[in-house]
Motif scaffolding. Structure first.
Motif, PDB file in Angstrom:
ATOM      1  N   ASN A 148       0.855  -1.191   0.000  1.00  0.00           N
ATOM      2  CA  ASN A 148       0.000   0.000   0.000  1.00  0.00           C
ATOM      3  C   ASN A 148       0.894   1.245   0.000  1.00  0.00           C
ATOM      4  OD1 ASN A 148       0.924   0.279   2.687  1.00  0.00           O
ATOM      5  ND2 ASN A 148      -0.792  -0.952   3.438  1.00  0.00           N
ATOM      6  N   HIS A 149       0.273   2.414   0.194  1.00  0.00           N
ATOM      7  CA  HIS A 149       1.036   3.658   0.146  1.00  0.00           C
ATOM      8  C   HIS A 149       2.087   3.739   1.252  1.00  0.00           C
ATOM      9  CE1 HIS A 149       1.742   8.074   0.428  1.00  0.00           C
ATOM     10  NE2 HIS A 149       1.798   7.915  -0.884  1.00  0.00           N
ATOM     11  N   ASP A 150       1.742   3.290   2.453  1.00  0.00           N
ATOM     12  CA  ASP A 150       2.732   3.263   3.537  1.00  0.00           C
ATOM     13  C   ASP A 150       3.902   2.354   3.190  1.00  0.00           C
ATOM     14  OD1 ASP A 150       1.404   5.080   5.160  1.00  0.00           O
ATOM     15  OD2 ASP A 150       0.330   3.516   6.276  1.00  0.00           O
ATOM     16  N   GLY A 151       3.605   1.215   2.583  1.00  0.00           N
ATOM     17  CA  GLY A 151       4.661   0.302   2.156  1.00  0.00           C
ATOM     18  C   GLY A 151       5.553   0.928   1.104  1.00  0.00           C
ATOM     19  N   TYR A 152       4.943   1.699   0.202  1.00  0.00           N
ATOM     20  CA  TYR A 152       5.720   2.401  -0.825  1.00  0.00           C
ATOM     21  C   TYR A 152       6.680   3.400  -0.171  1.00  0.00           C
ATOM     22  CZ  TYR A 152       6.814   5.804  -4.452  1.00  0.00           C
ATOM     23  OH  TYR A 152       7.480   6.656  -5.290  1.00  0.00           O
ATOM     24  N   LYS A 153       6.173   4.184   0.777  1.00  0.00           N
ATOM     25  CA  LYS A 153       7.022   5.158   1.463  1.00  0.00           C
ATOM     26  C   LYS A 153       8.158   4.465   2.219  1.00  0.00           C
ATOM     27  CE  LYS A 153       3.776   7.336   3.681  1.00  0.00           C
ATOM     28  NZ  LYS A 153       3.035   8.317   4.505  1.00  0.00           N
ATOM     29  N   ASN A 154       7.853   3.334   2.851  1.00  0.00           N
ATOM     30  CA  ASN A 154       8.894   2.580   3.565  1.00  0.00           C
ATOM     31  C   ASN A 154       9.940   2.027   2.600  1.00  0.00           C
ATOM     32  OD1 ASN A 154       7.920   2.975   6.168  1.00  0.00           O
ATOM     33  ND2 ASN A 154       6.557   1.223   6.049  1.00  0.00           N
ATOM     34  N   LEU A 155       9.486   1.545   1.455  1.00  0.00           N
ATOM     35  CA  LEU A 155      10.414   1.002   0.470  1.00  0.00           C
ATOM     36  C   LEU A 155      11.320   2.098  -0.088  1.00  0.00           C
ATOM     37  CD1 LEU A 155      11.337  -1.560  -0.863  1.00  0.00           C
ATOM     38  CD2 LEU A 155       9.529  -1.283  -2.562  1.00  0.00           C
ATOM     39  N   VAL A 156      10.764   3.273  -0.333  1.00  0.00           N
ATOM     40  CA  VAL A 156      11.582   4.404  -0.770  1.00  0.00           C
ATOM     41  C   VAL A 156      12.648   4.712   0.280  1.00  0.00           C
ATOM     42  CG1 VAL A 156      11.560   6.893  -1.239  1.00  0.00           C
ATOM     43  CG2 VAL A 156       9.861   5.408  -2.307  1.00  0.00           C
ATOM     44  N   ARG A 157      12.256   4.671   1.548  1.00  0.00           N
ATOM     45  CA  ARG A 157      13.201   4.932   2.645  1.00  0.00           C
ATOM     46  C   ARG A 157      14.301   3.867   2.685  1.00  0.00           C
ATOM     47  NH1 ARG A 157      14.185   7.355   7.830  1.00  0.00           N
ATOM     48  NH2 ARG A 157      16.314   6.644   8.055  1.00  0.00           N
ATOM     49  N   ILE A 158      13.926   2.623   2.496  1.00  0.00           N
ATOM     50  CA  ILE A 158      14.895   1.519   2.508  1.00  0.00           C
ATOM     51  C   ILE A 158      15.900   1.672   1.367  1.00  0.00           C
ATOM     52  CG2 ILE A 158      15.116  -0.970   2.095  1.00  0.00           C
ATOM     53  CD1 ILE A 158      12.399  -1.227   3.692  1.00  0.00           C
ATOM     54  N   VAL A 159      15.403   1.958   0.176  1.00  0.00           N
ATOM     55  CA  VAL A 159      16.285   2.126  -0.988  1.00  0.00           C
ATOM     56  C   VAL A 159      17.207   3.324  -0.792  1.00  0.00           C
ATOM     57  CG1 VAL A 159      16.345   2.609  -3.469  1.00  0.00           C
ATOM     58  CG2 VAL A 159      14.693   0.970  -2.558  1.00  0.00           C
ATOM     59  N   SER A 160      16.658   4.424  -0.290  1.00  0.00           N
ATOM     60  CA  SER A 160      17.464   5.627  -0.050  1.00  0.00           C
ATOM     61  C   SER A 160      18.567   5.352   0.964  1.00  0.00           C
ATOM     62  CB  SER A 160      16.579   6.771   0.451  1.00  0.00           C
ATOM     63  OG  SER A 160      15.651   7.135  -0.535  1.00  0.00           O
ATOM     64  N   GLU A 161      18.221   4.642   2.026  1.00  0.00           N
ATOM     65  CA  GLU A 161      19.207   4.303   3.052  1.00  0.00           C
ATOM     66  C   GLU A 161      20.361   3.501   2.465  1.00  0.00           C
ATOM     67  OE1 GLU A 161      20.829   4.083   6.993  1.00  0.00           O
ATOM     68  OE2 GLU A 161      19.290   5.350   6.121  1.00  0.00           O
ATOM     69  N   GLY A 162      20.038   2.576   1.572  1.00  0.00           N
ATOM     70  CA  GLY A 162      21.078   1.775   0.939  1.00  0.00           C
ATOM     71  C   GLY A 162      22.081   2.612   0.159  1.00  0.00           C
ATOM     72  N   HIS A 163      21.599   3.687  -0.437  1.00  0.00           N
ATOM     73  CA  HIS A 163      22.498   4.555  -1.199  1.00  0.00           C
ATOM     74  C   HIS A 163      23.218   5.563  -0.317  1.00  0.00           C
ATOM     75  CE1 HIS A 163      21.697   3.280  -5.313  1.00  0.00           C
ATOM     76  NE2 HIS A 163      20.461   3.040  -4.903  1.00  0.00           N
ATOM     77  N   LEU A 164      22.547   6.048   0.719  1.00  0.00           N
ATOM     78  CA  LEU A 164      23.148   7.075   1.575  1.00  0.00           C
ATOM     79  C   LEU A 164      24.121   6.507   2.608  1.00  0.00           C
ATOM     80  CD1 LEU A 164      19.986   9.265   2.182  1.00  0.00           C
ATOM     81  CD2 LEU A 164      21.941   9.792   0.710  1.00  0.00           C
ATOM     82  N   ARG A 165      23.765   5.372   3.207  1.00  0.00           N
ATOM     83  CA  ARG A 165      24.576   4.758   4.258  1.00  0.00           C
ATOM     84  C   ARG A 165      24.603   3.243   4.044  1.00  0.00           C
ATOM     85  NH1 ARG A 165      22.179   9.103   6.124  1.00  0.00           N
ATOM     86  NH2 ARG A 165      20.141   8.203   6.434  1.00  0.00           N
ATOM     87  N   SER A 166      25.260   2.831   3.018  1.00  0.00           N
ATOM     88  CA  SER A 166      25.253   1.423   2.649  1.00  0.00           C
ATOM     89  C   SER A 166      25.847   0.536   3.743  1.00  0.00           C
ATOM     90  CB  SER A 166      26.027   1.204   1.353  1.00  0.00           C
ATOM     91  OG  SER A 166      25.996  -0.166   1.002  1.00  0.00           O
ATOM     92  N   ALA A 167      25.243  -0.630   3.908  1.00  0.00           N
ATOM     93  CA  ALA A 167      25.735  -1.624   4.862  1.00  0.00           C
ATOM     94  C   ALA A 167      26.763  -2.546   4.201  1.00  0.00           C
ATOM     95  CB  ALA A 167      24.561  -2.444   5.398  1.00  0.00           C
ATOM     96  N   HIS A 168      27.185  -2.195   2.998  1.00  0.00           N
ATOM     97  CA  HIS A 168      28.168  -2.994   2.268  1.00  0.00           C
ATOM     98  C   HIS A 168      29.141  -2.043   1.580  1.00  0.00           C
ATOM     99  CE1 HIS A 168      29.797  -5.590  -0.928  1.00  0.00           C
ATOM    100  NE2 HIS A 168      29.582  -6.556  -0.063  1.00  0.00           N
ATOM    101  N   GLU A 169      30.365  -2.484   1.434  1.00  0.00           N
ATOM    102  CA  GLU A 169      31.407  -1.622   0.879  1.00  0.00           C
ATOM    103  C   GLU A 169      31.198  -1.293  -0.600  1.00  0.00           C
ATOM    104  OE1 GLU A 169      36.289  -1.478   0.760  1.00  0.00           O
ATOM    105  OE2 GLU A 169      35.282  -3.289   1.446  1.00  0.00           O
ATOM    106  N   TYR A 170      30.648  -2.226  -1.392  1.00  0.00           N
ATOM    107  CA  TYR A 170      30.576  -2.032  -2.839  1.00  0.00           C
ATOM    108  C   TYR A 170      29.167  -2.027  -3.422  1.00  0.00           C
ATOM    109  CZ  TYR A 170      35.511  -3.114  -2.411  1.00  0.00           C
ATOM    110  OH  TYR A 170      36.826  -3.102  -2.052  1.00  0.00           O
ATOM    111  N   ALA A 171      28.147  -2.111  -2.608  1.00  0.00           N
ATOM    112  CA  ALA A 171      26.779  -2.141  -3.125  1.00  0.00           C
ATOM    113  C   ALA A 171      25.868  -1.321  -2.217  1.00  0.00           C
ATOM    114  CB  ALA A 171      26.273  -3.587  -3.185  1.00  0.00           C
TER     115      ALA A 171
END
Length: 126
Positions: A89-112
């Motif tokens: 749903n819309h809340d899930g979409y907002k959470n997914l956007v947050r998850i993807v953004s976090e991966g790019h801003l503060r990645s938990a992996h050195e190369y991805a």
């Protein structure tokens, strides 16, 4: 193809170097194959999510918005592993956007652009 089949994991032109599927063509092709909806799960981004949503609505099929995110693999295996995620749903979409953004801003992996399973679980409903 079975009438109740819906493809949940499709990469588009926004999954660089992995797909050439054009978002403008995807909903029409899915509808022609008898699907009631189609999911978009581009690799580590949601650049095409709104376009996919609008195009699916125009074609009369259900848009499923998602992303293929990366999680750090166990040290024994190395690298980052893909995990398909979709919004309910819309809340899930907002959470997914947050998850993807976090991966790019503060990645938990050195190369991805990766996020931890804990970070994901804090932003999902059971």
């Amino acid at each position: 193809m079975a009438a109740d089949f819906v493809h949940l994991h499709v990469h588009s032109q926004y999954s660089f170097l992995t797909s050439a599927v054009k978002l403008s063509d995807l909903p029409g092709k899915a509808k022609a194959l008898g699907m009631r909806g189609v999911g978009l799960t581009d690799v580590a981004n949601m650049y095409g999510a709104i376009r996919h949503y609008k195009t699916c609505k125009e074609k009369g099929i259900t848009p499923i918005l998602g992303c293929e995110v990366f999680i750090p693999a166990h040290q024994r295996y190395g690298g980052a592993r893909p995990l398909g995620a979709a919004a309910e749903n819309h809340d899930g979409y907002k959470n997914l956007v947050r998850i993807v953004s976090e991966g790019h801003l503060r990645s938990a992996h050195e190369y991805a652009p990766a996020v931890t399973l804990d970070f994901i679980s804090e932003r999902t409903k059971a």
